[in-house]
Design an enzyme around this catalytic site. Structure first.
Site, PDB file in Angstrom:
ATOM      1  N   SER A   1      67.465  48.372  36.294  1.00 25.56           N
ATOM      2  CA  SER A   1      67.825  47.591  35.108  1.00 25.56           C
ATOM      3  C   SER A   1      66.534  47.120  34.454  1.00 25.56           C
ATOM      4  O   SER A   1      65.436  47.385  34.946  1.00 25.56           O
ATOM      5  CB  SER A   1      68.671  46.390  35.517  1.00 25.56           C
ATOM      6  OG  SER A   1      67.836  45.445  36.161  1.00 25.56           O
ATOM      7  N   LYS A   2      66.697  46.363  33.375  1.00 24.93           N
ATOM      8  CA  LYS A   2      65.526  45.874  32.630  1.00 24.93           C
ATOM      9  C   LYS A   2      64.564  45.081  33.518  1.00 24.93           C
ATOM     10  O   LYS A   2      63.362  45.043  33.237  1.00 24.93           O
ATOM     11  CB  LYS A   2      65.998  44.971  31.480  1.00 24.93           C
ATOM     12  CG  LYS A   2      66.539  45.751  30.307  1.00 24.93           C
ATOM     13  CD  LYS A   2      66.403  44.929  29.012  1.00 24.93           C
ATOM     14  CE  LYS A   2      67.104  45.617  27.871  1.00 24.93           C
ATOM     15  NZ  LYS A   2      68.467  45.121  27.640  1.00 24.93           N
ATOM     16  N   ARG A   3      65.109  44.466  34.561  1.00 23.53           N
ATOM     17  CA  ARG A   3      64.239  43.693  35.452  1.00 23.53           C
ATOM     18  C   ARG A   3      63.135  44.560  36.051  1.00 23.53           C
ATOM     19  O   ARG A   3      62.090  44.079  36.454  1.00 23.53           O
ATOM     20  CB  ARG A   3      65.047  43.106  36.624  1.00 23.53           C
ATOM     21  CG  ARG A   3      65.822  41.878  36.291  1.00 23.53           C
ATOM     22  CD  ARG A   3      66.559  41.376  37.507  1.00 23.53           C
ATOM     23  NE  ARG A   3      67.487  42.385  38.022  1.00 23.53           N
ATOM     24  CZ  ARG A   3      67.420  42.901  39.240  1.00 23.53           C
ATOM     25  NH1 ARG A   3      66.482  42.537  40.071  1.00 23.53           N
ATOM     26  NH2 ARG A   3      68.305  43.805  39.622  1.00 23.53           N
TER      27      ARG A   3
END
Ligand code: GLU
Length: 526
Positions: free
Chosen positions: A260-262
């Protein structure tokens, strides 16, 4: 029409994105595997836009996804903008088909209208939560007689259409990658096919479309495994032959949670904007779940097409490793022909505002200014667009790229590695300036070197080297004692390509100017 017969003779696969966001790494990997499978098997690759969620679908996303696929080189054979026999290829334009098929299911009693209000459904859910039961439609409208249903319809009551799920038995399917699956029908509810606004749900539209588009293999992310039993039921109810299913393993970040964006950039656009090579991106995406022999990692697109098979796709999650991707990118950059490197570097310089150069260098006079021995002389016309305004800078750019050699691995490093050849406001390493320039002795040496260079008639590599070494002798210094401060004065760094090439490629005027500016810096120090 007979949908059954066609399946076996032609391989037809599809990528079916919902236009609700960027083309991300997972979606691009799904598109790529479909593309590779189609190309490998001599099949057809279809692009279908699944925009049934009107509230979340956007034109920007739709266009962005197509742009991303094109950048990766994943050209589709049939799709929204390419004509084909099974269009339209955008779900919002296919509602007539969804409705004619739903009429069939309603007539045959395989689906029914449900008039339950959202308040009634909410109450059902609350009751189930209280009893710690899984949320499921309880089937209130399942038992309505056709007359009761017609009567409510005539009264204009809003409704959805639900699938009449068998209450007993189970549903099975075999996945090419994951093997056999079996789900108890009791666990599956009477899911919605048509929403109250008349639009189809994903599970319904995907089956109607895959069947009508003669899709032979459904290759998609394994987050859709839980949808598959419902879809298998629908194939049966509609009388369509099942396609083969191949569910691709999840992609995880370095901490083993879903990517994910993390974990950093996940959109394909972000990698393009960071100047990744599309062929390297394709190579890396291919490795996210597929391996040729567990060893070979570098592939051109052509080689991937030759090597790809669904049998070698793993059922274990893949881990996205940015460092590995960078390595693959560097390897692909190394393999590029010089003219392509020049073209790409030129574009980066332009985008980063380094082109046109803030100073120009006349390279016409030096005698040894020719390309590296053994290489073809460079023709400006070979570099893409010969009409470029700064085409005259290209020969110098070619030499700069040669001088940098393997130091230039990634296009994103171009501004840092080359900035000083084009602008005076390049980044200077503060420690290098302090250690090499802020000293009286370097000031004296650099001023002397500037004077030497000023006197040179020919500013070619041999002459500038000879002048520096002769000066070092005269001042009773090691050459390095002149070279190090000279390098920092000209480049702002302690590492650079061969310093004499740097001097030549910066040109006489700019070299002298920078040496004198650096000499002035250290003049006051001890
Ligand atoms: N539109 C669905 C998605 O983006 C496609 C799923 C499928 O391939 O069936 O997840």
């Amino acid at each position: 029409m007979n949908l059954v017969e066609k399946h076996d003779d032609v391989i037809r696969v599809r990528f079916a994105p919902s236009p609700t966001g960027h083309l991300h790494v997972g979606g691009a990997r799904t598109a790529l595997y479909n593309y590779l499978y189609a190309r490998r098997q001599g099949g057809v690759f279809v692009l279908r836009i699944e925009d049934t969620d009107a509230a979340r679908s956007t034109k920007e996303s739709y266009e962005g996804i197509m742009r991303g696929l094109r950048w990766l080189g994943l050209e589709w054979d049939e799709g929204p903008d390419v004509s084909g026999d099974y269009g339209p290829y955008v779900q919002s334009a296919r509602s007539v088909l969804y409705h004619s098929e739903i009429d069939r299911l309603l007539r045959e009693g395989k689906a029914y209208r449900c008039f339950c209000t959202s308040e009634e459904l909410d109450a059902m859910r609350v009751e189930q939560e209280r009893k710690k039961l899984p949320p499921k439609y309880t089937g209130t409208c399942r038992c309505l007689t056709p007359e009761e249903s017609e009567e409510r319809l005539a009264r204009g009551m809003p409704y959805v259409v639900r699938f009449r799920m068998p209450v007993e038995g189970d549903v099975r399917f075999t996945d090419v990658i994951r093997g056999d699956f079996s789900f108890a029908n009791a666990e599956l509810d009477d899911f919605v096919l048509i929403k109250s606004d008349g639009r189809p749900t994903y599970n319904y539209a995907v089956v109607v479309d895959d069947a009508h588009m003669r899709i032979s293999h459904v290759i998609r992310g394994d987050d859709h495994i839980s949808n598959t039993p419902r879809q298998v039921h629908l194939y049966g109810a509609l009388g369509f032959k099942l396609p083969r299913f191949a569910h691709l393993p999840m992609i995880l970040g370095s901490d083993k949670t879903r990517l994910s964006k993390r974990h950093g950039a996940t959109s394909i656009d972000a990698y393009r904007d960071k100047y990744y090579l599309s062929e390297a991106m394709v190579n890396y995406l291919a490795l996210l779940g597929w391996s040729y022999d567990g060893k070979r990692e570098l592939f051109t697109v052509k080689a991937l097409i030759e090597a790809f098979s669904l049998k070698k796709v793993s059922s274990n999650p893949a881990v996205f490793d940015p460092a590995k991707m960078e390595w693959i990118n560097a390897e692909h950059f190394k393999m590029l022909p010089q003219s392509r490197k020049i073209e790409l570097v030129y574009e980066v310089l332009e985008k980063e505002g380094l082109f046109p150069p803030s100073f120009e260098v006349d390279l016409s006079r030096p005698v040894d200014l020719k390309l590296v021995p053994g290489k073809e002389p460079l023709r400006v016309e070979a570099i893409g667009d010969a009409e470029r305004t700064y085409a005259k800078e290209i020969p110098r750019l070619a030499l700069i790229i040669d001088a940098l050699g393997n130091r230039l691995k990634l296009l994103k490093d171009v501004p840092d590695l080359m900035g000083y050849f084009y602008r005076d406001d390049y980044v200077r390493d503060a420690d290098a300036v302090l250690n090499h320039l802020m000293k009286k002795e370097s000031s004296v040496r650099l001023a002397a070197l500037a004077d030497e260079y000023d006197r040179l008639q020919y500013f070619d590599r041999a002459s500038v080297e000879e002048a520096l070494r002769a000066l070092a002798d005269r001042l009773e210094l090691q050459s390095g004692e002149l070279i190090h401060p000279c390098r920092v004065a000209l480049t702002g760094k302690t590492v650079s390509p061969d310093i004499f090439w740097v001097v030549v490629l910066l040109g006489k005027a700019k070299t002298i100017q920078r040496l004198r500016a650096a000499a002035a810096l250290g003049a006051e120090k001890r």
